[in-house]
Motif scaffolding. Structure first.
Motif, PDB file in Angstrom:
ATOM      1  N   ALA A  24       9.396 -35.810  26.486  1.00 35.35           N
ATOM      2  CA  ALA A  24      10.139 -34.991  27.445  1.00 35.35           C
ATOM      3  C   ALA A  24       9.254 -33.858  27.956  1.00 35.35           C
ATOM      4  CB  ALA A  24      11.396 -34.442  26.796  1.00 35.35           C
ATOM      5  N   LEU A  25       8.466 -33.304  27.061  1.00 35.44           N
ATOM      6  CA  LEU A  25       7.563 -32.235  27.485  1.00 35.44           C
ATOM      7  C   LEU A  25       6.551 -32.753  28.499  1.00 35.44           C
ATOM      8  CD1 LEU A  25       6.694 -30.140  24.299  1.00 35.44           C
ATOM      9  CD2 LEU A  25       7.923 -29.392  26.328  1.00 35.44           C
ATOM     10  N   GLU A  26       5.969 -33.891  28.194  1.00 33.11           N
ATOM     11  CA  GLU A  26       4.983 -34.475  29.110  1.00 33.11           C
ATOM     12  C   GLU A  26       5.591 -34.688  30.479  1.00 33.11           C
ATOM     13  OE1 GLU A  26       2.900 -37.996  27.753  1.00 33.11           O
ATOM     14  OE2 GLU A  26       2.817 -37.139  25.750  1.00 33.11           O
ATOM     15  N   ASP A  27       6.767 -35.280  30.480  1.00 31.92           N
ATOM     16  CA  ASP A  27       7.458 -35.524  31.742  1.00 31.92           C
ATOM     17  C   ASP A  27       7.656 -34.237  32.504  1.00 31.92           C
ATOM     18  OD1 ASP A  27       7.668 -38.151  31.370  1.00 31.92           O
ATOM     19  OD2 ASP A  27       9.865 -38.235  31.384  1.00 31.92           O
ATOM     20  N   ALA A  68       4.954 -27.239  20.732  1.00 28.76           N
ATOM     21  CA  ALA A  68       3.730 -28.036  20.638  1.00 28.76           C
ATOM     22  C   ALA A  68       3.625 -28.789  19.316  1.00 28.76           C
ATOM     23  CB  ALA A  68       2.512 -27.143  20.821  1.00 28.76           C
ATOM     24  N   ASN A  69       4.128 -28.153  18.265  1.00 33.15           N
ATOM     25  CA  ASN A  69       3.946 -28.783  16.960  1.00 33.15           C
ATOM     26  C   ASN A  69       5.118 -29.659  16.551  1.00 33.15           C
ATOM     27  OD1 ASN A  69       1.448 -27.586  16.601  1.00 33.15           O
ATOM     28  ND2 ASN A  69       2.453 -25.659  15.979  1.00 33.15           N
ATOM     29  N   ASP A  70       5.997 -29.860  17.476  1.00 32.40           N
ATOM     30  CA  ASP A  70       7.144 -30.703  17.155  1.00 32.40           C
ATOM     31  C   ASP A  70       6.680 -32.149  17.018  1.00 32.40           C
ATOM     32  OD1 ASP A  70      10.489 -30.297  17.851  1.00 32.40           O
ATOM     33  OD2 ASP A  70       9.619 -32.237  17.320  1.00 32.40           O
ATOM     34  N   PRO A  71       6.938 -32.750  15.888  1.00 28.91           N
ATOM     35  CA  PRO A  71       6.417 -34.092  15.670  1.00 28.91           C
ATOM     36  C   PRO A  71       7.228 -35.184  16.378  1.00 28.91           C
ATOM     37  CG  PRO A  71       7.670 -33.367  13.759  1.00 28.91           C
ATOM     38  CD  PRO A  71       7.698 -32.241  14.742  1.00 28.91           C
ATOM     39  N   ARG A  72       8.414 -34.851  16.828  1.00 32.31           N
ATOM     40  CA  ARG A  72       9.283 -35.906  17.357  1.00 32.31           C
ATOM     41  C   ARG A  72       8.723 -36.472  18.656  1.00 32.31           C
ATOM     42  NH1 ARG A  72      14.694 -32.603  17.155  1.00 32.31           N
ATOM     43  NH2 ARG A  72      13.144 -31.063  17.746  1.00 32.31           N
ATOM     44  N   ARG A  73       8.750 -37.772  18.732  1.00 33.92           N
ATOM     45  CA  ARG A  73       8.186 -38.433  19.895  1.00 33.92           C
ATOM     46  C   ARG A  73       8.969 -38.129  21.158  1.00 33.92           C
ATOM     47  NH1 ARG A  73       7.279 -44.657  19.244  1.00 33.92           N
ATOM     48  NH2 ARG A  73       7.462 -44.531  21.478  1.00 33.92           N
ATOM     49  N   GLY A 111       5.995 -22.235  31.293  1.00 32.89           N
ATOM     50  CA  GLY A 111       5.553 -23.531  30.807  1.00 32.89           C
ATOM     51  C   GLY A 111       4.696 -23.402  29.566  1.00 32.89           C
ATOM     52  N   MET A 112       3.823 -22.389  29.572  1.00 34.99           N
ATOM     53  CA  MET A 112       2.957 -22.201  28.409  1.00 34.99           C
ATOM     54  C   MET A 112       3.762 -21.786  27.186  1.00 34.99           C
ATOM     55  SD  MET A 112      -0.192 -20.594  30.511  1.00 34.99           S
ATOM     56  CE  MET A 112      -0.956 -19.626  29.243  1.00 34.99           C
ATOM     57  N   GLU A 113       4.733 -20.909  27.440  1.00 38.37           N
ATOM     58  CA  GLU A 113       5.616 -20.508  26.331  1.00 38.37           C
ATOM     59  C   GLU A 113       6.294 -21.735  25.738  1.00 38.37           C
ATOM     60  OE1 GLU A 113       8.658 -17.694  27.405  1.00 38.37           O
ATOM     61  OE2 GLU A 113       7.146 -16.384  28.324  1.00 38.37           O
ATOM     62  N   LEU A 114       6.843 -22.509  26.644  1.00 39.88           N
ATOM     63  CA  LEU A 114       7.583 -23.701  26.235  1.00 39.88           C
ATOM     64  C   LEU A 114       6.674 -24.604  25.424  1.00 39.88           C
ATOM     65  CD1 LEU A 114      10.307 -25.090  26.621  1.00 39.88           C
ATOM     66  CD2 LEU A 114       9.411 -26.169  28.674  1.00 39.88           C
ATOM     67  N   LYS A 115       5.489 -24.755  25.920  1.00 38.84           N
ATOM     68  CA  LYS A 115       4.546 -25.637  25.256  1.00 38.84           C
ATOM     69  C   LYS A 115       4.213 -25.127  23.850  1.00 38.84           C
ATOM     70  CE  LYS A 115       0.468 -28.294  25.664  1.00 38.84           C
ATOM     71  NZ  LYS A 115      -0.348 -29.107  26.455  1.00 38.84           N
TER      72      LYS A 115
END
Lengths: 673, 254
Positions: free
Chosen positions: A591-594, A581-586, A573-577
């Protein structure tokens, strides 16, 4: 109270339309003293249900509730009809059907499905909004600007956005609503609109100076319905009058004249039974009508004709050559004080069997379509068969149903051979499985099995450009992997901490002990565990004898594995984040938050996020990757059969938009199911 | 597999607005799989249907029960063995031919054609079996129906013209395999209908709807691109008969 109306019109997605005015909204019944049985209790009961509605929404959204709820929406009890279409949320209690109705003759039509979808999406968006603002009791003022809010704010939890965002964007492709009530803002001043817009009464004591009083409905009769029909009951024709006109007119036609006398106004009059089309001279048409008569008015947009009915009897065609590009609003007009008309826009059963007429129209179109075959087959007898065989063969190969494609091809060849001297006629369906088909199938199978790593490995090895060029697919796969990890964690957790079995089971378990154990408590526990495993994992679990040599070890083993898996999961999860993390797309953020929210629950299956874990969620990911690979190979992303369905739907839509024959065809319902 | 595959965007700069509408429609895979399965079952491709159920994770529909019998009947008709076909149809449900005189007549006529074909293939063969069959089986039926009579007369005239290289088109039709195919497919539909299901595969209705809708749209002057290709050619290089293929795609344009 006035803000209410702005909400309603925004909700209707038609803010530019004529219904902008006061009190046309959902809560009109609260301020309208004339409405005798408006259940103001609804507003408060709705507020109690907010906590429920959140999980309902989460479910509904992931299970594609839009179409599922379709069947239940048919004919609503008449009380719900008080809430008009544009803003019926006032009556939405926890399990109540939203106030949306489908006239009986339009049930199953494509247009009704579209409207239903729009409505459901709106209700979901509204409910979701309400539930996220639960700190405020459902005071009316909170929700007044609700629909606007969700478009602007960006600070809520991910799930909320997900749902709201998936709602169709109404502005892009408005789906024309049908009339639901008389329009308060489009009436002669002295007419009173009662009963949530269903009833129009010529009220007051002053004898009016104008010759008549008319009112139009809130929306025009939608052409996309093919046939639109409504009925009016003459509740009271007043003391000495009966010049009542029932019909339809274009917007902006004078309302101080009886319908039918002005240009672009058409009506059937009760005093002389004549039909009037845009002038004061009528033509003999039907019988006179008066108190308690039920008059129906319909337009067939395909033929450009209009007809009336009286008390359930068809009176024949009244007008021809109607302009198909003019929006016609249901319109009624009266002349004398006290005259009262009540409309039925489909909230209740109709007096006339309009369903039958629409069915007949549908049958005629179906016959015409069938005729297309006969004409065609006459000149090309066997082409249709070979076309279908090519379509099916290509679809199977394209979508990677390798085995089926092979079997089908063999059977087709066999069939061709049995037509002894016909071999030359029949094209051989080539399904020589290229390496690609097999690779794609393996990749798909891996995703469907939840083995995302394998799919990523395959794709990187065989189609390295695909993940590079389709970052969103890569992202989805990575998220899916996290979800799959959580799934496994959950499964293990369930195995390590089984829910207590009922007492009866417990006793059987302890009496049928198969080996000695030191601690009885533990023993019991383990027996339950065995049961659990037996129930949940069946044979697979029993296959491994090591697992049963020592259950204690097994449990420890499982816990260790769980700990490891949880560790991995967080690590991943941390890797993924950090990767995104810096992806500006909403949508990426959301999707990450979910996805990350999953980790917060010990038992996700009982949380609102459970749908994310559904195995069915693998399918779209697999399909998307398959399409991307095909595109990267220079092939079409969709099979010819798929394209055929797309083209057919699009063509039928074209034929439905202006009320043409396509309005009577529902491709999915009539041809694909 | 080269990694330098250039992915070409499908969207051309001058995309027709209608094409965009087409692309916006997202058919459900489940629907398409359903149509495919329905086709495999109703037109009798049992092995493919079985594999498809497995690969696409679908249930085999109930009509599957009759599929083997239907495949055998189709084979028999395709091979010109009408006797066998009629027996098998009657085994399945004797009502089918009893209630559909036209279908029964079509089968018997096919049988007569086979008899005529057999007895005219050699110069010294006997035409008596064909004559007997015609007078005992077909003539009584033709007496009650003008259409049957005309068909019978035409078929009998084969006796006079055969063997021949240049038959008039009307007669040549009778000897073509497409006639068998047509009758076989009618028989299949009749069996399906007798079982209370839709006689015709949805796939066929769908193709017809597509054809009708395009014709209607063009006739009423809707703004469509000049052709609406299905893309059968580019996606399937395995097709041998490129010509027939192109024609198949063009069919939809018409």
């Amino acid at each position: 109270m006035f803000r209410r109306s702005s909400y309603a019109s925004v909700a209707a997605g038609q803010s530019g339309q004529a219904n902008a005015p006061v009190r046309s909204g959902a809560f009109a019944h609260l301020v309208n003293t004339g409405s005798s049985h408006a259940p103001s209790a609804h507003a408060s009961s709705a507020s109690h249900s907010r906590h429920h509605s959140r999980s309902l929404d989460a479910d509904g959204h992931h299970h594609n509730n839009m179409s599922r709820s379709w069947g239940s929406s048919g004919l609503l009890p008449s009380c719900s009809s008080q809430f008009g279409y544009p803003g019926g949320y006032g009556g939405t209690t926890q399990d109540a059907t939203p106030s949306f109705f489908v006239p009986s003759y339009l049930r199953g039509s494509k247009h009704a499905e579209k409207l239903e979808e729009v409505h459901t999406a709106r209700v979901a968006a509204y409910r979701e909004h309400r539930s996220t603002h639960s700190s405020n009791a459902a005071s009316l003022s909170t929700s007044s600007s609700s629909v606007n809010l969700h478009r602007m704010s960006g600070s809520h939890r991910g799930l909320t956005h997900e749902i709201v965002e998936r709602a169709p964007v109404f502005a892009d492709e408005p789906v024309a609503p049908w009339p639901t009530k008389w329009n308060e803002a489009d009436k002669y001043a002295q007419l009173e609109i009662e009963d949530s817009g269903r009833q129009a009464k010529f009220a007051g004591t002053q004898k009016p100076t104008d010759e008549a009083a008319s009112v139009r409905a809130d929306y025009p009769m939608p052409r996309q319905c093919g046939i639109y029909y409504y009925e009016v009951t003459v509740v009271s024709k007043g003391k000495d009058g009966r010049t009542i006109g029932v019909g339809f007119s274009a917007t902006k036609i004078a309302l101080n004249r009886i319908p039918g006398w002005e240009p672009q106004s058409y009506a059937y009059h009760g005093d002389d039974g004549q039909a009037f089309s845009g002038k004061a001279d009528g033509t003999p048409y039907g019988p006179k009508f008066g108190t308690l008569d039920v008059i129906g008015c319909g337009i067939n947009f395909r033929t450009g004709t209009a007809f009336f009915t009286k008390n359930g009897h068809y009176l024949g065609t009244a007008f021809r050559d109607l302009k198909t590009d003019t929006p016609y609003y249901p319109t009624v007009g009266v002349k004398k004080l006290g005259e009262t008309l009540r409309a039925n826009f489909g909230q209740e059963p109709f007096a006339y069997d309009i369903d039958k007429m629409v069915q007949a129209e549908k049958a005629a179109i179906q016959a015409e379509i069938a005729q297309a075959k006969a004409d065609y087959e006459y000149s090309h007898p066997s082409d249709e068969t070979s076309l279908i065989q090519s379509l099916v063969g290509q679809y199977l190969a394209h979508d990677g149903y390798v085995e089926t494609a092979r079997a089908f091809s063999e059977e087709v060849v066999e069939e061709a051979k049995s037509l002894s001297d016909a071999d030359t006629d029949i094209p051989y369906i080539g399904t020589e499985e290229d390496l690609d088909a097999i690779n794609r199938q393996k990749t798909r199978a891996a995703i469907l099995d939840g083995d995302i790593d394998k799919a990523l490995k395959h794709t990187t090895a065989y189609y390295p450009s695909v993940l590079r060029d389709n970052e969103n697919i890569y992202f989805k796969l990575r998220c899916r992997k996290f979800i799959e990890m959580i799934r496994r964690c959950n499964e293990l957790t369930a195995q390590c901490r089984p829910v207590p079995t009922p007492p009866s089971k417990r006793s059987t378990a302890s009496t049928m002990g198969k080996r000695s154990s030191t601690a009885t408590d533990e023993y019991d526990f383990e027996m339950e565990l065995d049961e659990q495993l037996g129930v949940h994992n069946g044979a697979e679990q029993w296959d491994d004898p090591a697992d049963h040599m020592d259950d204690e070890d097994d449990l420890e083993d499982k816990e260790a594995r769980l700990a490891q898996l949880t560790q991995d999961c967080i690590q991943y999860g941390m890797e993924l984040k950090s990767e995104f993390a810096n992806d500006p797309r909403r949508e990426v953020k959301r999707a990450l938050e979910d996805t990350f929210a999953l980790i917060a629950y010990e038992n996700v299956r009982e949380s609102a996020l459970a749908p994310l874990l559904e195995v069915a969620g693998r399918v779209p990911v697999a399909e998307e990757l398959n399409s991307a690979i095909l595109v990267s190979l220079g092939k079409s992303s969709s099979a010819a059969l798929e394209r055929l369905v797309q083209q057919t739907e699009a063509l039928v839509n074209e034929l439905a938009d202006d009320g043409g024959p396509g309005a009577f065809v529902n491709v999915r319902r009539d041809f694909l199911q | 597999m080269s990694s330098s595959t250039v992915s070409v965007s499908a969207a051309t700069p001058t995309q027709h607005p209608f094409q965009r509408k087409v692309d916006e429609i997202k058919p459900s895979k489940a629907d398409i799989n359903f149509v495919v399965m329905d086709y495999l079952i109703s037109e009798g491709y049992p092995k493919a249907a079985e594999k498809f159920a497995k690969e696409a994770n679908l249930q085999l529909p109930a009509e599957e029960e009759s599929i083997q019998a239907r495949v055998e009947i189709r084979k028999a008709i395709h091979a010109g063995d009408i006797d066998t076909a009629i027996n098998k149809i009657n085994d399945l449900n004797p009502q089918i031919l009893d209630t559909d005189a036209g279908l029964h007549f079509a089968l018997l006529r096919l049988q007569l054609i086979e008899l005529i074909r057999a007895c005219t293939s050699a110069a010294d063969s006997d035409i008596a079996p064909a004559l007997n069959f015609a007078s005992s089986q077909l003539a009584p039926r033709a007496a009650t129906n003008a259409g049957f009579l005309k068909d019978l007369e035409l078929t009998m005239s084969l006796l006079i013209f055969l063997p021949a290289d240049n038959l008039q088109p009307q007669l040549a039709e009778l000897l073509k395999p497409s006639l068998r195919r047509e009758v076989a497919s009618k028989v299949n539909e009749a069996i399906m209908t007798s079982m209370g299901t839709r006689g015709e595969a949805r796939m066929r209705s769908l193709i017809r709807l597509r054809r009708w809708a395009e014709r209607q749209a063009r006739d009423t002057g809707k703004d469509l691109p000049p052709t609406l290709p299905l893309g059968l050619q580019d996606a399937d290089e395995g097709m041998h008969d490129a010509n027939g293929n192109g024609e198949a795609a063009d069919i939809m344009v018409q």
